[in-house]
Each structure stands twice: as C-alpha cells, then as structure tokens.
Design a protein around this motif. Structure first.
Motif, PDB file in Angstrom:
ATOM      1  N   PRO A 141       0.814  -1.216   0.000  1.00 47.90           N
ATOM      2  CA  PRO A 141       0.000   0.000   0.000  1.00 47.90           C
ATOM      3  C   PRO A 141       0.845   1.262   0.000  1.00 47.90           C
ATOM      4  O   PRO A 141       1.876   1.342   0.674  1.00 47.90           O
ATOM      5  N   TYR A 142       0.392   2.239  -0.759  1.00 49.74           N
ATOM      6  CA  TYR A 142       1.075   3.524  -0.912  1.00 49.74           C
ATOM      7  C   TYR A 142       0.257   4.644  -0.260  1.00 49.74           C
ATOM      8  O   TYR A 142       0.794   5.475   0.465  1.00 49.74           O
ATOM      9  N   THR A 143      -1.036   4.686  -0.552  1.00 48.71           N
ATOM     10  CA  THR A 143      -1.957   5.623   0.080  1.00 48.71           C
ATOM     11  C   THR A 143      -3.285   4.911   0.275  1.00 48.71           C
ATOM     12  O   THR A 143      -3.519   3.834  -0.280  1.00 48.71           O
ATOM     13  N   TRP A 144      -4.173   5.511   1.044  1.00 47.59           N
ATOM     14  CA  TRP A 144      -5.582   5.119   0.982  1.00 47.59           C
ATOM     15  C   TRP A 144      -6.397   6.392   0.761  1.00 47.59           C
ATOM     16  O   TRP A 144      -5.901   7.501   0.929  1.00 47.59           O
ATOM     17  N   LEU A 145      -7.652   6.236   0.347  1.00 44.32           N
ATOM     18  CA  LEU A 145      -8.431   7.395  -0.060  1.00 44.32           C
ATOM     19  C   LEU A 145      -9.915   7.069  -0.031  1.00 44.32           C
ATOM     20  O   LEU A 145     -10.312   5.900   0.013  1.00 44.32           O
ATOM     21  N   VAL A 146     -10.717   8.107  -0.041  1.00 41.20           N
ATOM     22  CA  VAL A 146     -12.168   7.958  -0.115  1.00 41.20           C
ATOM     23  C   VAL A 146     -12.687   8.972  -1.125  1.00 41.20           C
ATOM     24  O   VAL A 146     -12.200  10.103  -1.206  1.00 41.20           O
ATOM     25  N   THR A 147     -13.671   8.573  -1.916  1.00 38.82           N
ATOM     26  CA  THR A 147     -14.290   9.451  -2.902  1.00 38.82           C
ATOM     27  C   THR A 147     -15.402  10.256  -2.239  1.00 38.82           C
ATOM     28  O   THR A 147     -16.175   9.728  -1.443  1.00 38.82           O
ATOM     29  N   GLY A 148     -15.468  11.531  -2.565  1.00 39.30           N
ATOM     30  CA  GLY A 148     -16.522  12.379  -2.020  1.00 39.30           C
ATOM     31  C   GLY A 148     -16.847  13.505  -2.966  1.00 39.30           C
ATOM     32  O   GLY A 148     -16.562  13.437  -4.170  1.00 39.30           O
ATOM     33  N   ILE A 149     -17.436  14.558  -2.434  1.00 40.44           N
ATOM     34  CA  ILE A 149     -17.815  15.725  -3.225  1.00 40.44           C
ATOM     35  C   ILE A 149     -16.965  16.909  -2.781  1.00 40.44           C
ATOM     36  O   ILE A 149     -17.020  17.337  -1.626  1.00 40.44           O
ATOM     37  N   GLY A 150     -16.159  17.414  -3.711  1.00 33.69           N
ATOM     38  CA  GLY A 150     -15.484  18.681  -3.496  1.00 33.69           C
ATOM     39  C   GLY A 150     -16.395  19.798  -3.981  1.00 33.69           C
ATOM     40  O   GLY A 150     -17.071  19.650  -5.003  1.00 33.69           O
ATOM     41  N   TYR A 151     -16.418  20.899  -3.244  1.00 34.33           N
ATOM     42  CA  TYR A 151     -17.362  21.956  -3.621  1.00 34.33           C
ATOM     43  C   TYR A 151     -16.815  23.331  -3.258  1.00 34.33           C
ATOM     44  O   TYR A 151     -15.944  23.479  -2.395  1.00 34.33           O
ATOM     45  N   ARG A 152     -17.334  24.327  -3.965  1.00 31.70           N
ATOM     46  CA  ARG A 152     -17.001  25.719  -3.672  1.00 31.70           C
ATOM     47  C   ARG A 152     -18.055  26.258  -2.719  1.00 31.70           C
ATOM     48  O   ARG A 152     -19.236  26.374  -3.065  1.00 31.70           O
ATOM     49  N   LYS A 153     -17.622  26.598  -1.513  1.00 32.69           N
ATOM     50  CA  LYS A 153     -18.556  26.950  -0.439  1.00 32.69           C
ATOM     51  C   LYS A 153     -19.459  28.115  -0.807  1.00 32.69           C
ATOM     52  O   LYS A 153     -20.655  28.134  -0.466  1.00 32.69           O
ATOM     53  N   SER A 154     -18.912  29.107  -1.493  1.00 28.49           N
ATOM     54  CA  SER A 154     -19.682  30.310  -1.809  1.00 28.49           C
ATOM     55  C   SER A 154     -20.719  30.089  -2.903  1.00 28.49           C
ATOM     56  O   SER A 154     -21.549  30.966  -3.162  1.00 28.49           O
ATOM     57  N   LYS A 155     -20.708  28.913  -3.547  1.00 27.69           N
ATOM     58  CA  LYS A 155     -21.593  28.665  -4.677  1.00 27.69           C
ATOM     59  C   LYS A 155     -22.677  27.635  -4.376  1.00 27.69           C
ATOM     60  O   LYS A 155     -23.499  27.334  -5.265  1.00 27.69           O
ATOM     61  N   VAL A 156     -22.699  27.073  -3.181  1.00 28.91           N
ATOM     62  CA  VAL A 156     -23.679  26.041  -2.858  1.00 28.91           C
ATOM     63  C   VAL A 156     -24.561  26.509  -1.716  1.00 28.91           C
ATOM     64  O   VAL A 156     -24.198  27.383  -0.926  1.00 28.91           O
ATOM     65  N   ASN A 157     -25.726  25.888  -1.620  1.00 32.68           N
ATOM     66  CA  ASN A 157     -26.692  26.203  -0.568  1.00 32.68           C
ATOM     67  C   ASN A 157     -26.543  25.160   0.539  1.00 32.68           C
ATOM     68  O   ASN A 157     -27.188  24.117   0.536  1.00 32.68           O
ATOM     69  N   GLY A 158     -25.650  25.432   1.482  1.00 32.81           N
ATOM     70  CA  GLY A 158     -25.366  24.458   2.527  1.00 32.81           C
ATOM     71  C   GLY A 158     -24.389  23.405   2.046  1.00 32.81           C
ATOM     72  O   GLY A 158     -23.965  23.393   0.894  1.00 32.81           O
ATOM     73  N   VAL A 159     -24.042  22.486   2.931  1.00 31.53           N
ATOM     74  CA  VAL A 159     -23.100  21.416   2.580  1.00 31.53           C
ATOM     75  C   VAL A 159     -23.817  20.398   1.686  1.00 31.53           C
ATOM     76  O   VAL A 159     -24.858  19.855   2.069  1.00 31.53           O
ATOM     77  N   PRO A 160     -23.293  20.118   0.485  1.00 30.88           N
ATOM     78  CA  PRO A 160     -23.938  19.164  -0.429  1.00 30.88           C
ATOM     79  C   PRO A 160     -23.629  17.727  -0.014  1.00 30.88           C
ATOM     80  O   PRO A 160     -22.820  17.025  -0.630  1.00 30.88           O
ATOM     81  N   ASP A 161     -24.318  17.253   1.037  1.00 28.46           N
ATOM     82  CA  ASP A 161     -23.938  16.017   1.700  1.00 28.46           C
ATOM     83  C   ASP A 161     -24.659  14.790   1.172  1.00 28.46           C
ATOM     84  O   ASP A 161     -24.847  13.804   1.890  1.00 28.46           O
ATOM     85  N   SER A 162     -25.066  14.813  -0.083  1.00 28.96           N
ATOM     86  CA  SER A 162     -25.716  13.659  -0.703  1.00 28.96           C
ATOM     87  C   SER A 162     -25.245  13.525  -2.145  1.00 28.96           C
ATOM     88  O   SER A 162     -24.998  14.526  -2.826  1.00 28.96           O
ATOM     89  N   TRP A 163     -25.155  12.268  -2.621  1.00 31.08           N
ATOM     90  CA  TRP A 163     -24.847  12.032  -4.030  1.00 31.08           C
ATOM     91  C   TRP A 163     -25.947  12.568  -4.935  1.00 31.08           C
ATOM     92  O   TRP A 163     -25.738  12.708  -6.148  1.00 31.08           O
TER      93      TRP A 163
END
Length: 361
Positions: A141-163
């Motif tokens: 193993p070299y790294t581990w990682l998890v896929t998620g949502i990167g977002y621009r805070k000033s452009k979204v309405n709250g945390v986009p916490d769903s796929w």
C-alpha cells in the motif's frame, strides 16, 4: 506545523501544478527525472499525476545513483489497457486495490520478494494483509483514499452532503463534474440508491445508467483525474473527487470544501507493484522499499496530502495533517462507506459498457 511551513507546502504544490499547466500536458505522458549524477541506471515509474514528493525522485537518485523516469496515467482503466497490451518498459506501477486483484487474475503482476522490502514493516497492521492481495503479495500500500464531493462553499446552498446533487438534481446544472472511471460511477450511483457497492446485478447497473443518462445534460464534464483543477479554476462548483486531491487545493483556496455523502462512499488504496515483464526487477524492489521509508513517506504525504497507511511516516507528520478532516474524514458517510471488490471481468465489462452508453447519449 507553523504557518510558515504550511505556506511553504502550499507553495510547493502550487508550483508543481503550475508547472504541469504551463507545459500543457495534464500530466499524461509527461516524463520527469531525478537530477544529478549517478550510476547511469534508470528505472521507469508509471503513476498518477501529482502523486509523489517534491524531491522524492532526486532524493532516491542521490541515495542510489538510479535515475527515475516517471510518466503518468489518468485512470486505472488506462493503466490496465496499456499494460494488457504489453509492458513497454515500466518497472513500478501504482494500481488501485481492485485493479491489483484484476491484474493478478490476468497474470499481469510479479509476486514481490518481501525480503527485499524491509520497510514494509512501517505499514500499519490493518493494511498489511489486504483481502484484495493475499500472500504471496503482488503489491504494497502507498496511500488510501475515499471518494466524495469537493465543492465551492460560496456557490452552494449548505453542505452538499448527498450524491443526489451529482446524480439526480438540476440544482447545479452545468456546474458539476463526475469521475470518468466506469466502476466507480456505477457503484456510487448504486450507493445513492441505497445499495451496497458490491454484488450489483445487471438490473442495478441499468438503473444507474438510466439515472446518469437523465442527468447527463446537467453534467459539465466527466473528468480524468483533474477534477480538483476544474473546481479550483471555477469551471465547476461540485466535483466527484478523492479527498487528497481536494485537500491539495483547499490548502490554496479556503473557499473549497469536501464532504463524504451521507449515503456512504468507496474506500480505495493505491499501491506499488511490479508489472510482469519489468526489465529491472531488483531496482524496482529497491525503489519500492525507499518509498516505504518513514522519512520518504513523510515527504510524500507533505506534498500529496493523501492519507498514508505508512504508520512510521504518519507519526512524523504534524497535527494539522493527522487531524485534517479532509485527509481523515469522519461522520455518517464514512461509517457507511465500503471497500470495493473486483468481481470479475464480466462485471467490469458491464460497467464499462453502461458508461460508454451514458457518454454517447
């Protein structure tokens, strides 16, 4: 870490990213070499872009006299296809865990001589005996990682916490980007639908395909390992991306956020492996052992900001790495996340064909 050292790390990452952009290559096919003198021996390293320490290659050359020529791929699918067609001289590669299993099944990897990799003892015990690579080991193993949502805070309405916001909504139409890797796209869509990542049926795959076809007019891009750049440049406001990539740009822009969706996500590990046909097997073992050294691992983690499975390296890192919520997320989404399994070439084919139809729709 002091503010000064944090700024220096961010500056080095920005310089690296700017160098690639200035050369107009997006990393793919670019070759970088450790500088200085040496024995004249060369080792060919095939990896992901921006996935090595700032001075790792030159430090290895100083220590060994071996020059490392590094070239880059954008997806595991690209890596697999290139190696399946025949090894054109690569000595060390960086496949993700499921592709280790897939490449093992296709007889594309050499078993490692663990006696030549004593620094494997630096790896945390939880990562030493992975289900995807049972002994004899064909990877470390070299790294581990998890896929998620990167977002621009000033452009979204709250945390986009769903796929939902990527797969099933017009709220950010034309401002979203998804990964292009077929299996990941299908399985994360299934996760949104309440299913496990593993054991999907053809009907499950078809349901995700239909959802993506409906969503496609709202999708700006299917990106190949450059989603963080699309977000940083303002081309998109939400992007499906790995936590380490978003952590890199968040160090440059405090308007960047990251969340593991509440439905759960996909854990991965990227690994170091020796492909069949590697021309310099002994040097490949030497290089892998060097990358697992505690100090070398620390310098790599400082640059790439991915979570490291190297316990000795992690112990040397400052608290603002070890407690960074982007690098080491917590919460409901993490609790529901899973490791994906390679479920055979037929399942891989079904996912690839489904995403081909989505892209063509």
């Amino acid at each position: 870490m002091s503010e000064g050292s944090s700024a220096a790390m961010a500056s080095s990452r920005l310089s690296r990213r700017s160098l690639l952009a200035a050369m107009g290559v997006a990393g793919v096919g670019l070759t970088l070499e450790g500088c200085g003198g040496g024995s004249g021996e060369r080792l060919n390293f095939y990896t992901w872009d921006t996935y090595i320490g700032e001075n790792t290659l030159s430090d290895f050359q100083k220590a060994s006299g071996v020059r490392v020529s590094a070239s880059y791929f954008a997806t595991n699918d690209e890596l697999f296809a290139k190696l399946k067609a025949g090894n054109s001289g690569y000595d060390v590669i960086v496949p993700s865990n499921e592709f280790v299993a897939r490449m093992r099944a296709a007889d594309m990897l050499l078993p490692l001589d663990m006696s030549k990799i004593p620094n494997f003892s630096n790896i945390a015990p939880d990562f030493q005996n992975a289900d995807y690579d049972p002994a004899p080991h064909h990877s470390v193993p070299y790294t581990w990682l998890v896929t998620g949502i990167g977002y621009r805070k000033s452009k979204v309405n709250g945390v986009p916490d769903s796929w939902k916001w990527l797969y099933d909504s017009d709220a950010y139409s034309g401002r979203i980007a998804l990964l292009s890797e077929a299996a990941d796209l299908i399985r994360l869509g299934a996760k949104y639908m309440g299913k496990s990542l593993n054991g999907l049926t053809p009907a499950d795959i078809k349901a995700v395909e239909d959802m993506l076809i409906r969503q496609k007019p709202r999708i700006k891009a299917f990106h190949e390992d450059n989603g963080q750049d699309l977000l940083l440049s303002g081309d998109v406001d939400l992007v499906m991306e790995f936590n380490g990539d978003i952590a890199q740009i968040a160090a440059e822009d405090d308007d960047i956020g990251f969340v593991v969706p509440k439905e759960g996500s996909l854990f991965n590990a990227d690994t170091l492996a020796i492909p069949k046909g590697a021309p310099r097997v002994d040097l490949a073992h030497q290089f892998i052992n060097y990358l697992l050294d505690a100090q070398a691992g620390k310098h790599i983690a400082e640059t790439i900001l991915y979570p490291t499975p190297n316990a000795a390296a992690k112990a040397l890192m400052p608290d603002d790495y070890r407690s960074n919520p982007m690098i080491f997320p917590t919460g409901e989404g993490m609790d529901k996340s899973e490791w994906g399994r390679f479920e055979g070439p037929e399942m891989a084919r079904l996912c690839e064909e489904a995403i081909t139809r989505v892209r063509a729709a």
